[in-house]
Write an enzyme that holds these catalytic residues in place. Structure first.
Site, PDB file in Angstrom:
ATOM      1  N   ALA A 138      35.348  38.382  50.125  1.00 51.79           N
ATOM      2  CA  ALA A 138      36.635  37.694  50.157  1.00 51.79           C
ATOM      3  C   ALA A 138      37.285  37.381  48.817  1.00 51.79           C
ATOM      4  O   ALA A 138      38.496  37.161  48.773  1.00 51.79           O
ATOM      5  CB  ALA A 138      36.498  36.403  50.953  1.00 51.79           C
ATOM      6  N   CYS A 259      40.278  49.826  47.694  1.00 53.43           N
ATOM      7  CA  CYS A 259      41.386  50.087  46.771  1.00 53.43           C
ATOM      8  C   CYS A 259      41.036  51.298  45.906  1.00 53.43           C
ATOM      9  O   CYS A 259      41.120  51.262  44.681  1.00 53.43           O
ATOM     10  CB  CYS A 259      41.698  48.857  45.914  1.00 53.43           C
ATOM     11  SG  CYS A 259      40.313  48.239  44.933  1.00 53.43           S
TER      12      CYS A 259
END
Length: 503
Positions: A138, A259
């Site tokens: 997170a 990503c």
């Protein structure tokens, strides 16, 4: 600037589009923020409503407030400097001149500065109020705070980060955004998988990766890249996904995102996962629906966000669903889910009895218009939050309803931090101030975001003020930012020392 092996692979992947891709990667990156739909102001509107204008649209002429009163100049300035991110609710590109990280609105939690492509995974997860949601990897908290906004204060959000320092940053961002129903932990995916089999309705796995999509944003990611690291990341992603699968309930939804551009870490990770887990299926995604035309992944139904096709960095996302009962049927549970659910907050210290909450209750009755958690615990009428009071050292927390047994878990933030139980008195926390709607405080002092007084407050200075003595909720343009305590004509500053700005 970019590794040669990386460029060779991208040229093979993109063919005729390679030139556009390279030009985009060498161009300026796009800046964005996400407005906070949890943050309420004195007029009842959220920060998302006040800063974005009606229906989330940026108006050429910013509208007046609820009764026709003029909006603060700083709010009008923000409205004029924002442009919507098509795939993210409350996501907006901002003009460089706004410098939102230095603005008082940032300290007050009115928005989270977030790369625009990074807003897509939480949107794809689609959490609903009441869900039990896990953000497994997170930090620093952009996606967690986005998920929390979608939950609207209902349900349970577990935000986990394996690295201690990054977990601390995650906890700070959860506090700044005024989130009441989140728990922040510092654990390995393997440990959580052992403790919470079949527990969560929705899981986000924004996996650690080789970071190729962040090359123009983060020079260190480019320097650390190697083909060997790509393979290492892919192997670790397999392990994390397997742990996540253990924690998802039948019928549950999981989003896997990275990503990076590497097929080995993106489509490859998804295909390997599906080969190991026959009870999961890939949920096809309509990229056009999200304003992402031309961003389909090499695996049908997945999404690739390309910097030469959108205003954002590189990202990949896939939605996975576990076979079983529909999410609406909560009578069907995974193994161990209800057993841990029957003991909310157990293992920290358990619920605190009424007799030990005298100083807290006195503070609330003198300074607030209702007692947070009171309705659930029988201390009066009008309480809106449900959950349990627990003691974490000398600190008092209100934990979310149904928070599982946390024995054996490294917990940084078990819920909404209410304050500290000191000898014969209770001192409210900064987290409580940031969460409170101004209408819930007896004494409110709102400062102009463009004035000198707010700068003095955020730097920790006391200032003269006349009024009834007691605790004051200090606000910025009507949005809570922290506490002050008035006594003898001076407002003592209670903005946290570690957050104060240098003058």
């Amino acid at each position: 600037m970019f590794p040669e092996a990386f460029l060779e692979r991208m040229q093979q992947m993109l063919g005729n589009e390679y030139g556009e891709f390279l030009a985009a990667l060498e161009g300026e990156r796009h800046q964005a923020l996400r407005l906070n739909a949890l943050k309420a102001g004195t007029d009842g509107r959220t920060a998302a409503e006040a800063l974005a204008g009606p229906q989330g649209q940026i108006a050429e002429e910013p509208p007046a407030g609820p009764q026709g009163q003029a909006l603060p100049a700083e709010i009008r300035k923000f409205q004029n400097g924002l442009a919507p991110v098509s795939w993210a609710g409350n996501g907006y590109y901002y003009e460089t001149g706004l410098q939102p990280g230095k603005h008082p609105y940032h300290a007050a939690g009115l928005y989270y500065i977030q790369e625009p492509s990074a807003m897509a995974p939480a949107e794809l997860l689609k959490p609903e109020p009441g869900d039990r949601v896990l953000d497994l990897c997170a930090a620093p908290g952009g996606k967690s705070t986005q998920l929390a906004a979608m939950l609207k204060g209902r349900g349970f959000l577990l935000c986990n980060e394996i690295h201690p320092a990054r977990a601390g940053i995650l906890s700070e961002n959860v506090e700044r955004m005024g989130i009441c129903n989140a728990c922040v932990t510092n654990e390995t995916p393997e440990r959580l998988g052992e403790l919470f089999p079949g527990y969560f309705d929705k899981i986000l796995v924004d996996a650690p990766c080789s970071g190729e999509g962040m090359f123009r944003k983060n020079e260190a990611a480019c320097e650390e890249w190697s083909p060997e690291n790509v393979t290492l990341c892919a192997s670790r992603q397999d392990e994390i996904l397997d742990c996540a699968a253990e924690m998802l309930r039948p019928g549950g939804r999981m989003v896997y995102s990275t990503c990076t551009f590497s097929p080995e870490e993106n489509e490859g990770s998804v295909e390997r996962f599906l080969s190991r887990h026959s009870d999961f299926r890939l949920v096809p995604l309509d990229v056009g629906k999200y304003g992402l035309s031309g961003c389909g992944g090499e695996l049908a139904g997945t999404i690739r966000l390309w910097p030469h096709k959108i205003m954002g960095e590189g990202h990949f996302a896939a939605v996975l669903e576990r076979a079983g009962a529909a999410l609406g049927d909560r009578s069907i549970s995974g193994a161990g889910r209800e057993e841990r659910h029957r003991s909310p907050a157990g293992g920290i210290t358990g619920r605190i009895p009424e007799k030990d909450l005298g100083d807290y209750l006195t503070f609330c009755r003198e300074n607030l218009r209702h007692i947070p958690g009171a309705e659930e615990n029988g201390f009066g009428q009008g309480g809106r939050e449900s959950g349990a009071y627990i003691r974490f050292g000398d600190n008092l927390y209100l934990v979310p309803e149904g928070m599982p047994d946390l024995r054996g878990v490294k917990v940084l933030r078990p819920g909404l931090h209410l304050g500290e139980l000191k000898k014969n008195r209770f001192e409210p926390s900064h987290a409580l101030a940031l969460w409170l709607p101004p209408g819930e405080a007896v004494h409110v002092l709102s400062l102009n975001a463009g004035g000198t007084a707010v700068s003095a407050y955020l730097s920790g200075q006391a200032f003269p003020w006349e009024g009834e003595k007691g605790w004051y909720l200090i606000c910025v343009d009507g949005f809570s930012a922290g506490w002050g305590k008035l006594s003898g004509g001076m407002m003592k500053n209670h903005f946290p020392r570690g957050l104060r700005r240098k003058t």
